[in-house]
Design a protein around this motif. Sequence first.
Motif, mmCIF file in Angstrom:
data_model
loop_
_atom_site.group_PDB
_atom_site.id
_atom_site.type_symbol
_atom_site.label_atom_id
_atom_site.label_comp_id
_atom_site.label_asym_id
_atom_site.label_seq_id
_atom_site.Cartn_x
_atom_site.Cartn_y
_atom_site.Cartn_z
ATOM 1 N N ALA A 129 0.304 -10.940 -4.524
ATOM 2 C CA ALA A 129 0.651 -10.357 -3.222
ATOM 3 C C ALA A 129 0.969 -11.456 -2.223
ATOM 4 C CB ALA A 129 -0.497 -9.497 -2.712
ATOM 5 N N LYS A 132 4.379 -12.936 -2.842
ATOM 6 C CA LYS A 132 5.432 -12.016 -2.403
ATOM 7 C C LYS A 132 5.531 -11.938 -0.876
ATOM 8 C CE LYS A 132 7.234 -9.985 -6.150
ATOM 9 N NZ LYS A 132 8.676 -9.724 -6.392
ATOM 10 N N TYR A 134 3.152 -10.617 1.251
ATOM 11 C CA TYR A 134 2.487 -9.467 1.882
ATOM 12 C C TYR A 134 1.324 -9.961 2.748
ATOM 13 C CZ TYR A 134 5.096 -6.456 -1.305
ATOM 14 O OH TYR A 134 6.104 -5.799 -1.981
ATOM 15 N N PRO A 181 -2.966 -6.475 2.200
ATOM 16 C CA PRO A 181 -1.866 -7.032 1.384
ATOM 17 C C PRO A 181 -1.911 -6.538 -0.063
ATOM 18 C CG PRO A 181 -2.863 -8.744 2.701
ATOM 19 C CD PRO A 181 -3.745 -7.547 2.837
ATOM 20 N N TYR A 182 -3.127 -6.402 -0.598
ATOM 21 C CA TYR A 182 -3.290 -5.891 -1.960
ATOM 22 C C TYR A 182 -2.713 -4.475 -2.061
ATOM 23 C CZ TYR A 182 -5.656 -3.475 -5.796
ATOM 24 O OH TYR A 182 -5.924 -2.707 -6.893
ATOM 25 N N LYS A 184 -0.530 -2.996 -0.105
ATOM 26 C CA LYS A 184 0.926 -3.041 0.069
ATOM 27 C C LYS A 184 1.608 -3.458 -1.228
ATOM 28 C CE LYS A 184 1.078 -4.228 5.018
ATOM 29 N NZ LYS A 184 1.448 -5.282 5.994
ATOM 30 N N TYR A 185 1.033 -4.455 -1.874
ATOM 31 C CA TYR A 185 1.599 -4.976 -3.118
ATOM 32 C C TYR A 185 1.609 -3.895 -4.200
ATOM 33 C CZ TYR A 185 2.176 -7.865 -7.322
ATOM 34 O OH TYR A 185 2.624 -8.402 -8.502
ATOM 35 N N LYS A 188 4.181 -1.117 -3.348
ATOM 36 C CA LYS A 188 5.598 -1.512 -3.413
ATOM 37 C C LYS A 188 6.023 -2.024 -4.786
ATOM 38 C CE LYS A 188 6.530 -0.810 0.996
ATOM 39 N NZ LYS A 188 6.806 -1.810 2.010
ATOM 40 N N GLU A 189 5.126 -2.732 -5.469
ATOM 41 C CA GLU A 189 5.494 -3.393 -6.724
ATOM 42 C C GLU A 189 5.146 -2.588 -7.979
ATOM 43 O OE1 GLU A 189 7.196 -6.207 -6.505
ATOM 44 O OE2 GLU A 189 6.949 -6.360 -4.326
#
Length: 258
Positions: A129, A132, A134, A181-182, A184-185, A188-189
Amino acid sequence: MKKLLYPIIIGLLAVVLTACGSNDEADKKNDEKETKTTEKETAKATEEQQKQMEEMKKKLDKQKVDEKKTVAIVNDEKISGAEYNTVLSTTQMQMQQFGQDPTSKEGAKQIKEQTLNSLVGQTLLLQAADKKGYTASKAEIEKQLAEIKKQYESEEKFKAALKQAGLNSEMLNAQIAENIPYTKYVEKEIKVEEATDEEIQKYYDQVAEQAKTSGQKVQTLEEMKPQIKEQLEQQKKQEKLVKHVEELQKNAKVDIKI
């Protein structure tokens, strides 16, 4: 500190005794005698239960490691004993909830493996994350903190829960800053396909059959569809996440120290 938020559920057992009286004097005396006997038996049972809980806690605490000890190194990032102990406690509780003994030889081995795998996986995901880009803004952290506080009736109860979990406000904020951030990652991923009508129907049929066997009433498909859809998609995401961690681990340097 690289670890995610873990909900800690504490169950409290309340024993309520109700004494039924009688207008007859002899019955009253008998009732009083029986009540005293019941109270003694209950007190003894409670004392025995408390003793067992204390013994179990001692056994569980023996599985913990020195907080300052490095338990693993993932791509040059150290995981501390403090982080290990936090996840360990959660894993122990989960095993107990499933009716398993975390203090048995096999249970202790399983808990150690699960705890280390969880920590390594989390660290790899957080590192990914970070790569990337985030991040968590101050506003996002404050919003999530407010949502957590909403679960408690007062500030005092919130602080008490923090203390019970072995956290303080600073530690909680740090965890939230890494959890965002985790999240979000993962959102999104780690993409998954929507649950199909066929999958939802199959899952519903299984639930309905189980309910029928146990004599329970089951809701209609339409009533349960949103819940089933979400559950199936979460399951798909979890499975994909596990595979993703395995891929990350192939290119990672992981050194277990315990």
